[in-house]
Write a protein that holds these residues in place. Structure first.
Motif, mmCIF file in Angstrom:
data_model
loop_
_atom_site.group_PDB
_atom_site.id
_atom_site.type_symbol
_atom_site.label_atom_id
_atom_site.label_comp_id
_atom_site.label_asym_id
_atom_site.label_seq_id
_atom_site.Cartn_x
_atom_site.Cartn_y
_atom_site.Cartn_z
ATOM 1 N N ASN A 176 69.246 11.647 24.635
ATOM 2 C CA ASN A 176 69.021 12.072 23.215
ATOM 3 C C ASN A 176 69.936 13.209 22.603
ATOM 4 O O ASN A 176 70.669 13.711 23.558
ATOM 5 N N SER B 153 56.164 6.222 21.606
ATOM 6 C CA SER B 153 56.467 6.140 20.403
ATOM 7 C C SER B 153 57.242 4.840 19.920
ATOM 8 O O SER B 153 57.529 4.622 18.866
ATOM 9 N N VAL C 43 58.568 8.993 16.158
ATOM 10 C CA VAL C 43 59.679 7.951 15.872
ATOM 11 C C VAL C 43 59.097 7.002 14.398
ATOM 12 O O VAL C 43 58.151 6.370 14.436
ATOM 13 N N TYR D 172 54.183 10.422 22.500
ATOM 14 C CA TYR D 172 55.749 10.214 23.154
ATOM 15 C C TYR D 172 55.539 8.820 23.632
ATOM 16 O O TYR D 172 56.723 8.198 23.957
ATOM 17 N N TYR E 195 60.815 12.440 22.595
ATOM 18 C CA TYR E 195 60.240 13.005 21.432
ATOM 19 C C TYR E 195 59.385 12.054 20.517
ATOM 20 O O TYR E 195 59.588 10.831 20.612
ATOM 21 N N ALA E 196 58.454 12.561 20.048
ATOM 22 C CA ALA E 196 57.461 11.672 19.195
ATOM 23 C C ALA E 196 57.813 11.641 17.704
ATOM 24 O O ALA E 196 59.002 12.377 17.490
ATOM 25 N N THR F 64 59.097 8.070 25.314
ATOM 26 C CA THR F 64 60.328 8.640 24.553
ATOM 27 C C THR F 64 60.599 10.120 24.697
ATOM 28 O O THR F 64 59.058 10.819 24.911
ATOM 29 N N PRO G 252 55.007 6.390 14.518
ATOM 30 C CA PRO G 252 55.289 7.461 14.452
ATOM 31 C C PRO G 252 54.247 8.665 14.882
ATOM 32 O O PRO G 252 54.366 9.777 15.157
ATOM 33 N N SER H 33 63.742 10.732 15.635
ATOM 34 C CA SER H 33 62.548 11.279 15.759
ATOM 35 C C SER H 33 62.459 12.316 14.675
ATOM 36 O O SER H 33 63.277 12.860 14.344
ATOM 37 N N SER H 34 61.217 12.916 14.280
ATOM 38 C CA SER H 34 61.055 14.031 13.221
ATOM 39 C C SER H 34 61.450 15.038 13.967
ATOM 40 O O SER H 34 61.282 16.241 13.186
#
Length: 482
Positions: A185, A475, A144, A473, A141-142, A139, A469, A164-165
């Motif tokens: 995204n 995730s 999740v 990546y 972004y990490a 993904t 989470p 994602s955070s």
């Protein structure tokens, strides 16, 4: 006495305005159809490929004599059984081969709309226990923590939207073989922690809503119908929002948003209701006191069989569930409490009729870093109360929760993720009661959180998408049944 030219212009303008007003009159509230909300279990919970024509029963809220059950978007001959049940005839040709059907219920105008999706496996019967293969999706972004599975581009294959955070929601379009296209995204607010998919503007295309815990807002992204989304529009929700639900709480045929709040100081658990305008925009949230101190999670359904959406909020500070019965105008009555036998932190909840008595029940995951934790099943009596509770041990720190017939034996099963055990588990339902077998665990490789179910490779067996989470990546874990 002669009228002046300006007076005549005013009279004409007034007549035109009155004519327009009369033309634009809406149906009386009693004639407006709500947006339905449906629940598990579907009956039957699964069917075999190559079978004969059969009757499918769907339970839900907002059902009317004009409601129609849809099989993969195709309307079926449907008959209203009662206020909370509708049946439909499924032709043999629809189950000629293995696959998983997306079941919805639609109401026509005035008002109206299409419900959430529940899945019906068409699978070879039955097998003892599910086995899975595990793969990780890369993904952008990490971090999740939550995701939702549905078909955003109407190609018959389930897709994934995850938050994602790093303050993004991203969408992975499914290929139908268990693989996914690269993620697209979209920015949202600060600290997103819950996501739902629904048609907020009534155009037949699924949209997204994301609750942002750090800035107290909800981001709404309208879908384009091809798996892409318009930029967010944000709406104020309240202090420290958490769980997000979509339901038609005032029965006007426009989906609304329900947000749990944990404002502090002073600690006071609340829910915020943002009434939908039917065009993808929302009114300012109205707040309702849960009577507790903090809302861990919540769910919605018709728990007193009056055809109106209610909310149940779970609060670990008072070891209770608060039942807020809907009053039909988007508001809720004073909370009633259901005390739990043990102190617990609650993570996820689902409305399900476990025992088939027509009264909606509840399942909620509980416990955090305790010697034992699990799933509370609360059996409803149809009056908004839950006089009995059953506890099923599922691990140490259960988080996400899902329901479906994993082994095609005609009995509803539960799926749950466990943070400390670093696994995803299935609790197979037992015949003739509301019991479940001990959990069958499958390693996620790292700490899991959110859980969503779907048939990602079209073989008629339920699969799972799990948010990781702490997975970097990689995730999202995809568990495909073998």
């Amino acid at each position: 006495m002669a009228k002046s030219a300006s007076h005549l212009v005013f009279i004409c303008a007034l007549a035109v305005a009155m004519a327009k007003s009369a033309t634009a009159q809406v149906a009386p509230p009693s004639l407006i159809n709500p947006v339905p909300l449906i629940y598990q279990p579907l009956m039957p919970t699964s069917v075999s490929p190559g079978g004969q024509e059969f009757k499918l029963n769907v339970i839900g809220t907002g059902l009317t004599a004009s409601s129609v059950v849809n099989w993969n978007g195709v309307a079926l001959p449907s008959t209203l059984v009662n206020r909370s049940s509708i049946s439909a005839v499924v032709a043999a040709g629809l189950v000629a081969s293995a696959g998983t059907a997306s079941i919805t219920v639609s109401n026509p105008p005035p008002g109206g709309g299409t419900s959430n999706v529940e899945y019906l496996p068409v699978a070879n019967t039955p097998f003892f226990a599910p086995t899975f293969s595990r793969a990780y999706l890369t993904t952008p972004y990490a971090g999740v923590c939550a995701l939702v599975v549905t078909d955003f581009n109407a190609d018959g294959h389930p897709d994934i939207a995850a938050i994602s955070s790093f303050n993004f929601v991203f969408v992975l379009v499914g290929n139908g073989d268990g693989t996914f296209q690269p993620a697209a995204n979209y920015p949202v607010g600060n600290g997103p922690n819950s996501v739902v998919a629904a048609d907020f503007n009534g155009d037949g295309t699924l949209d997204l809503a994301v609750v942002n815990g750090s800035d107290g807002t909800v981001s709404v992204l309208l879908g384009n119908g091809d798996g892409t989304f318009a930029p967010q529009k944000k709406y104020a929700a309240g202090s420290s929002p958490g769980t997000l639900l979509a339901a038609d709480v005032n029965g006007d045929g426009k989906l609304d948003l329900i947000v749990s709040l944990a404002p502090a100081p002073p600690p006071k658990g609340m829910i915020s209701v943002l009434l939908g305008n039917g065009d993808g925009t929302f009114e300012k949230g109205a707040h309702y006191d849960t009577g507790g101190e903090n809302v861990d999670t919540m769910t919605a359904g018709d728990f007193n069989n009056d055809g109106i959406v209610d909310v149940v909020a779970f609060d670990h500070n008072i070891d209770s569930a608060s039942v807020l019965l809907g009053i039909g105008e988007g508001g809720f009555g004073a909370p009633a409490f259901f005390k739990f036998p043990a102190q617990a932190v609650f993570e996820s909840a689902l409305p399900i009729d476990f025992n088939g008595d027509g009264n909606l029940d509840l399942a909620v995951t509980w416990g955090w870093s305790r010697p034992q934790a699990g799933i509370f099943v609360m059996l409803g009596n149809g009056n908004g109360a839950f006089p009995s509770i059953h506890n099923f041990i599922s691990g140490f720190s259960p988080m996400g929760l899902g329901a479906g017939d994993f082994n095609a034996d005609g009995v509803l099963d539960l799926a749950v993720t466990d943070w400390n055990a670093e696994d995803f588990a299935v609790l197979l339902g037992e015949h003739q009661d509301t019991g479940f077998d001990p959990p069958l665990g499958y390693s996620t490789g790292t700490t899991p959180e959110g859980l969503a179910l779907g048939d990602f490779n079209g073989d008629g067996k339920l699969d799972a998408a799990i948010a990781l989470p702490n997975g970097g990546y990689s995730s999202i874990a995809i568990f495909l049944q073998q």
